[in-house]
Write an enzyme that holds these catalytic residues in place. Sequence first.
Site, mmCIF file in Angstrom:
data_model
loop_
_atom_site.group_PDB
_atom_site.id
_atom_site.type_symbol
_atom_site.label_atom_id
_atom_site.label_comp_id
_atom_site.label_asym_id
_atom_site.label_seq_id
_atom_site.Cartn_x
_atom_site.Cartn_y
_atom_site.Cartn_z
ATOM 1 N N LYS A 202 98.536 56.773 0.808
ATOM 2 C CA LYS A 202 98.879 57.120 2.451
ATOM 3 C C LYS A 202 100.102 57.881 2.356
ATOM 4 C CE LYS A 202 100.278 55.071 6.973
ATOM 5 N NZ LYS A 202 100.397 53.827 7.634
ATOM 6 N N LYS A 256 94.752 59.246 3.137
ATOM 7 C CA LYS A 256 95.367 59.295 4.302
ATOM 8 C C LYS A 256 96.492 60.264 4.375
ATOM 9 C CE LYS A 256 96.885 57.014 8.467
ATOM 10 N NZ LYS A 256 97.639 55.764 8.857
#
Length: 332
Positions: A202, A256
Amino acid sequence: MRPTQASFPATRLRRLRSKPGLRAMVRENALSPADFIWPIFVMAGKDTETPVPSMPGVVRRTVDRVADAARQAHALGIPAMCIFPYTSMANRTEDCAEAWNPDNLSNQAIRAIKEAVPDMMVMTDIALDPYNINGHDGFVENGQIVNDRTVEALVKMAIAQADSGADILGPSDMMDGRISAIREALESHKHQDVTILSYTAKYASAFYGPFRDAVGASAALSGDKNTYQMDPANSDEALRLVERDLREGADMVMVKPGMPYLDICRRVKDSFGVPTFAYQVSGEYAMLQAAAQNGWLNGDQVMLESLLAFKRAGCDGVLTYFAPRAAEILNG
Ligand code: PBG
């Protein structure tokens, strides 16, 4: 090495593109509603929806309307939904206690979905930011986001979600050691079949802006998340994180944001061959919708093209706010 091909004109690569049937035969990837996880925003109140201004077409809905959304998603063939709460300011505190309240909005929404559509896979988010007075994913002490005390809180949050019926836990906080701590707690609480889809790679991304509006965290956030989320310049580090999370007991991993990080998706899939997901985040959704609303892009076409790109990059599925619209089109 690639097999040798004859030279022109024995090889004309346009031949296989010349008819729809031939194109269908040699198509390498396909998109289906089963590829989608649909993120939804829930808020307190009764029988209401409010639009999220920076995410045209996306709403926050009260818990009593979540069951309807689940029935709609199920009818479209979407297998999973992911819940994000809009927590009232009164429930945001320094100790983040609302995060593991069995009756918080997320846990109510989990139960509402499982009751309405037992087959719907319910995914959660594990991080303190919706409950934290300063908008960070972890506890803040003397201006630092502290790791180990945060992990203890994340474990309590995870167990409350699993107790409420969640099928997929999504730790999105990027603290170290959280996967093994959560996995151990799940085992000891008789939740051995609850899965973990770790937000493994992330990145500290500006593409999360509209999401932070949607959950009311933009105003709250002090500083940035650079000491825990990844540096967008890094790629090898993502592989170290995937290896670490798999060793700690993650069942699935996530990259992400999505579209600007397809290279990471491909490396992860090629290196580990594990179930790999991408999150097409709020900012990606917002930019496509904004261009479509201005008539600058064909919204449905860029939506499907962007989602297919995740499959081509090796992803098994994608979290996308487009899920219901894309499923509707794919179902004809
Ligand atoms: C919270 C969380 C964020 C997103 C998912 N979970 C925001 C953040 O880390 O600041 C972003 C999702 C999106 O932008 O659509 N930990």
